[in-house]
Design an enzyme around this catalytic site. Structure first.
Site, PDB file in Angstrom:
ATOM      1  N   GLY A 195      20.311  24.322  -7.320  1.00  0.00           N
ATOM      2  CA  GLY A 195      20.393  25.776  -7.173  1.00  0.00           C
ATOM      3  C   GLY A 195      19.606  26.572  -8.199  1.00  0.00           C
ATOM      4  N   LEU A 210      17.158  22.901  10.769  1.00  0.00           N
ATOM      5  CA  LEU A 210      17.967  23.863  11.519  1.00  0.00           C
ATOM      6  C   LEU A 210      17.571  23.885  12.990  1.00  0.00           C
ATOM      7  CD1 LEU A 210      17.673  26.565   8.756  1.00  0.00           C
ATOM      8  CD2 LEU A 210      19.764  25.315   9.351  1.00  0.00           C
ATOM      9  N   GLU A 221       9.524  25.684  13.876  1.00  0.00           N
ATOM     10  CA  GLU A 221       8.770  24.509  13.435  1.00  0.00           C
ATOM     11  C   GLU A 221       8.921  24.352  11.920  1.00  0.00           C
ATOM     12  OE1 GLU A 221       4.313  22.633  13.983  1.00  0.00           O
ATOM     13  OE2 GLU A 221       4.778  24.587  14.836  1.00  0.00           O
ATOM     14  N   GLN A 251       6.753  27.844 -11.266  1.00  0.00           N
ATOM     15  CA  GLN A 251       6.144  28.839 -10.375  1.00  0.00           C
ATOM     16  C   GLN A 251       7.108  29.252  -9.268  1.00  0.00           C
ATOM     17  OE1 GLN A 251       3.459  30.247 -11.306  1.00  0.00           O
ATOM     18  NE2 GLN A 251       3.268  28.813 -13.012  1.00  0.00           N
ATOM     19  N   HIS A 255       9.204  26.206  -0.274  1.00  0.00           N
ATOM     20  CA  HIS A 255       8.808  24.812  -0.052  1.00  0.00           C
ATOM     21  C   HIS A 255       7.889  24.398  -1.205  1.00  0.00           C
ATOM     22  CE1 HIS A 255       8.070  21.185   2.244  1.00  0.00           C
ATOM     23  NE2 HIS A 255       6.791  21.313   1.957  1.00  0.00           N
ATOM     24  N   THR A 266      10.523  29.676  10.778  1.00  0.00           N
ATOM     25  CA  THR A 266      10.373  29.622  12.232  1.00  0.00           C
ATOM     26  C   THR A 266      10.885  28.256  12.695  1.00  0.00           C
ATOM     27  OG1 THR A 266       8.117  28.821  11.962  1.00  0.00           O
ATOM     28  CG2 THR A 266       8.401  31.198  12.307  1.00  0.00           C
TER      29      THR A 266
END
Ligand code: GAR
Length: 213
Positions: free
Chosen positions: A12, A90, A140, A170, A106, A138
């Site tokens: 987290g 998801l 995908e 970053q 990501h 989205t």
């Protein structure tokens, strides 16, 4: 005041960076984990944020889990749902429900290295730069419109942990920044690409000094 719900699966630290940013006009109303032992839940509770667990192992299929998760999220009436190290794939229906108001971080420069083990794969590919991407979610996996990216050099002696540590610094910069832009209503999607209006700091964020010897 906009409501932000953050989903985590573990440590987290990105959730922590967003909470610590104390973004004006927004409040983190809940932190939800699919794992009861997620370390980040403690930080959230200690900061007076509602915490919830929807344990994916208690469900027979993805649809059942996603339905319970959506029900839990929606009780907090979120303007924005933030996936901060939330490690579940998801369903399309879930993603559609939060279309345009759910973002993810990501640990790669998308569209390179979607999926898992991004740092090792970047090293194995001989990539000279690696980085991180904040994007809209989205259906995908790891493919939605990109909001902001930051890059770091890959050093010759890097292993996955060393590279992950450099990238994480970053992540903690750009994720709160992306949330801030969205809260300020400066982010829109045009023809599948993100436009950030009046963001003079964007260039500096996107190009942190590349310390390549
Ligand atoms: C972060 O590096 C994040 O980019 C990554 O998991 C880590 C979570 O760390 N997410 C993914 O790999 C999603 N595909 P954190 O729990 O300390 O924020």
């Amino acid at each position: 005041m906009k409501s932000i719900v953050i989903l985590i699966s573990g440590r987290g630290s990105n959730m922590e960076a967003i909470v610590r940013a104390a973004i004006p006009g927004a409040r983190v109303t809940a932190v939800i984990s699919n794992r009861p032992q997620a370390a980040g839940l403690r930080f959230a509770a200690d900061h007076g944020i509602a915490t919830e667990v929807v344990d994916h192992t208690a469900f027979d299929d993805r649809e059942g889990f996603d339905a319970a998760l959506a029900e839990t999220i929606d009780r907090h009436a979120p303007d924005l749902v933030v996936l901060a190290g939330f490690m579940r794939v998801l369903t399309a229906g879930f993603v559609r429900h939060y279309e345009g108001r759910m973002i993810n971080i990501h640990p790669s420069l998308l569209p390179a290295f979607t999926g898992l083990h991004t740092h090792q794969r970047a090293i194995d590919a001989g990539a000279r730069v690696a980085g991180t991407t904040v994007h809209f979610v989205t259906a995908e996996l790891d493919c939605g419109p990109i909001i902001v990216q930051a890059c770091v050099p890959v050093q010759p002696d890097d292993d996955a942990d060393a590279l992950a540590t450099r990238v994480l610094v970053q992540e903690h910069r750009i994720f709160p920044q992306a949330v801030r832009w969205i809260v300020e209503e400066r982010v829109r999607i045009e023809d599948g690409r993100v436009v950030v209006s009046a963001a003079p700091a964007a260039a500096a964020l996107i190009n942190p000094a590349l310390d390549v010897a």
